[in-house]
Write a protein that holds these residues in place. Structure first.
Motif, short mmCIF file in Angstrom:
data_model
loop_
_atom_site.label_atom_id
_atom_site.label_comp_id
_atom_site.label_asym_id
_atom_site.label_seq_id
_atom_site.Cartn_x
_atom_site.Cartn_y
_atom_site.Cartn_z
N VAL A 19 0.85 -1.19 0.00
CA VAL A 19 0.00 0.00 0.00
C VAL A 19 0.89 1.24 0.00
O VAL A 19 1.78 1.37 0.85
N LEU A 20 0.65 2.13 -0.95
CA LEU A 20 1.39 3.39 -1.02
C LEU A 20 0.50 4.52 -0.55
O LEU A 20 -0.52 4.84 -1.18
N GLU A 48 2.43 -4.34 3.51
CA GLU A 48 3.67 -3.58 3.53
C GLU A 48 3.33 -2.15 3.08
O GLU A 48 2.61 -1.96 2.10
N PHE A 49 3.85 -1.15 3.82
CA PHE A 49 3.42 0.23 3.59
C PHE A 49 4.57 1.12 3.11
O PHE A 49 5.71 1.03 3.58
N GLU A 97 6.32 -2.30 -7.26
CA GLU A 97 5.19 -3.22 -7.46
C GLU A 97 4.08 -2.97 -6.44
O GLU A 97 3.60 -3.87 -5.76
N ILE A 98 3.66 -1.71 -6.35
CA ILE A 98 2.62 -1.30 -5.43
C ILE A 98 1.27 -1.88 -5.87
O ILE A 98 0.95 -1.89 -7.06
N LYS A 120 -2.99 0.91 -14.41
CA LYS A 120 -4.16 0.33 -13.76
C LYS A 120 -3.78 -0.07 -12.35
O LYS A 120 -3.04 -1.03 -12.13
N ILE A 121 -4.27 0.70 -11.38
CA ILE A 121 -4.01 0.41 -9.97
C ILE A 121 -5.23 0.84 -9.16
O ILE A 121 -5.82 1.89 -9.43
#
Length: 388
Positions: A19-20, A48-49, A97-98, A120-121
């Motif tokens: 997660v960003l 994971e942040f 690779e978020i 695409k996210i």
């Protein structure tokens, strides 16, 4: 753990969901503080942040994010040049690779939607305030791009209503599947616990042991109306001359507030202690949390105070009215009737039994309805849903 999250992880043989967090700056506001505080409660074996920010301030919380296990990176930029950084954000997402882009507040929200036009996210956006309070550029940029995201989170019902009203005329376009969810802010009630005998450990403040302390933790900016806070404090001193007042924080209004206090002749009753990385000892010295805000989302500092057994006297700005039940955890006034707050403070000071009941009710309210565990559980549900 949300079933969608489990399903996604099963597909990737235990790979963490990345997660960003995207936010304009990492000052000491409520929105910023929630990033490390939620990360500490999230299941870090499954998440994971990361965090990208664009405007660097001296009193920032970068260290707190890093201690919470968040990977932090600065992309220096001002407001006008922010959108020249879209390619850098996109590259960061691809390099690391978020899996989910989670933006906070309008500028970061607009940036996230611009990034989403090219790759695409899943995009999650958290709104921490009502739209009417933003300047025109932030407002229209947010509104025009608003539905180009998967989930919009409101921190209070009033914020959600503002979002609905301001986007009601904008039609959904094909492929835009935004949802609106209310996830009210929370506080770590295991961390924010009242400390005993704190005044003895801080003799430099010169607060008498028996004096009642009225306080606030805030960024000193317009919305907090701290000049009215001081006016309320001076009215309290007319009835309760032994009271003391503590302001924790800093900002553009500090010099004016100091001048106002000095002119009142009551400087000995006021304590401006500046920005504090650990506010728990200061909250533990307070007997009443006083807020005179004109508008709010759902103030984190107030919830932290309640968790430390501090009843609240405040204007019913934003989500405050969704937390405080009149006469149970504290007292509320209408935003324009802030002059009633001094009488409410005095009633609590002069009635120890009433104060004792309210301080216990304040902590119970946070544990029952506004805990960080509840907030994180709902966030993980959203993350699982958008990835799934």
């Amino acid at each position: 753990m949300n079933k969608e999250v489990k399903a996604v992880q099963g597909k990737d043989h235990g790979k963490k969901i990345k997660v960003l967090h995207l936010i304009k700056s990492l000052g000491r506001g409520g929105a910023e503080k929630l990033i490390p505080e939620t990360a500490l409660v999230h299941d870090q074996e499954k998440f994971e942040f990361y965090c990208l920010y664009f405007y660097h301030q001296e009193n920032n919380i970068v260290g707190e994010l890093q201690r919470a296990g968040i990977h932090v990176e600065l992309i220096p930029s001002g407001n006008l040049s922010l959108f020249f950084q879209v390619s850098k954000v996109r590259k960061f997402i691809q390099t690391h690779e978020i899996d989910i882009l989670h933006a906070h507040l309008p500028w970061a929200g607009i940036m996230a939607r611009s990034v989403g036009n090219k790759i695409k996210i899943p995009i999650v956006y958290t709104e921490h305030n009502t739209w009417e309070r933003y300047n025109k550029l932030s407002y229209w940029g947010n509104r025009i791009s608003f539905k180009k995201q998967d989930v919009a989170i409101a921190v209070s019902n009033e914020v959600a209503l503002s979002m609905r009203l301001n986007s009601i005329w904008d039609p959904y376009r094909r492929g835009e599947r935004m949802q609106l969810k209310v996830i009210q802010n929370g506080v770590n009630t295991e961390m924010f616990v009242r400390m005993p005998d704190v005044r003895c450990a801080m003799p430099e403040l010169a607060i008498p042991k028996e004096a009642k302390v009225i306080g606030i933790v805030a960024v000193f900016r317009d919305q907090k109306r701290l000049w009215l806070w001081v006016e309320v404090a001076l009215k309290v001193l007319e009835r309760c001359p032994e009271a003391h007042f503590m302001l924790v924080g800093d900002g553009e209004w500090r010099g004016k507030i100091e001048d106002q206090i000095k002119k009142s002749g009551k400087s000995g009753n006021f304590h401006l202690v500046g920005v504090q990385k650990n506010v728990i000892p200061y909250l533990s010295m307070m007997d009443i949390y006083l807020s005179t805000s004109e508008f709010e989302g759902l103030p984190i500092a107030m919830l932290e105070a309640m968790s430390c057994e501090v009843p609240v006297v405040a204007t019913s700005a934003g989500g405050i009215g969704e937390v405080i039940q009149q006469g149970v955890q504290g007292y509320l006034s209408a935003i324009d009737e802030w002059n009633k707050l001094s009488d409410y403070c005095c009633d609590l000071i002069l009635n120890p039994e009433l104060h004792d009941n309210m301080r216990k009710a304040a902590r119970e309210r946070v544990i029952d309805q506004f805990s960080m565990k509840r907030m994180v559980r709902e966030l993980e549900g959203v993350y699982g849903e958008v990835v799934g």
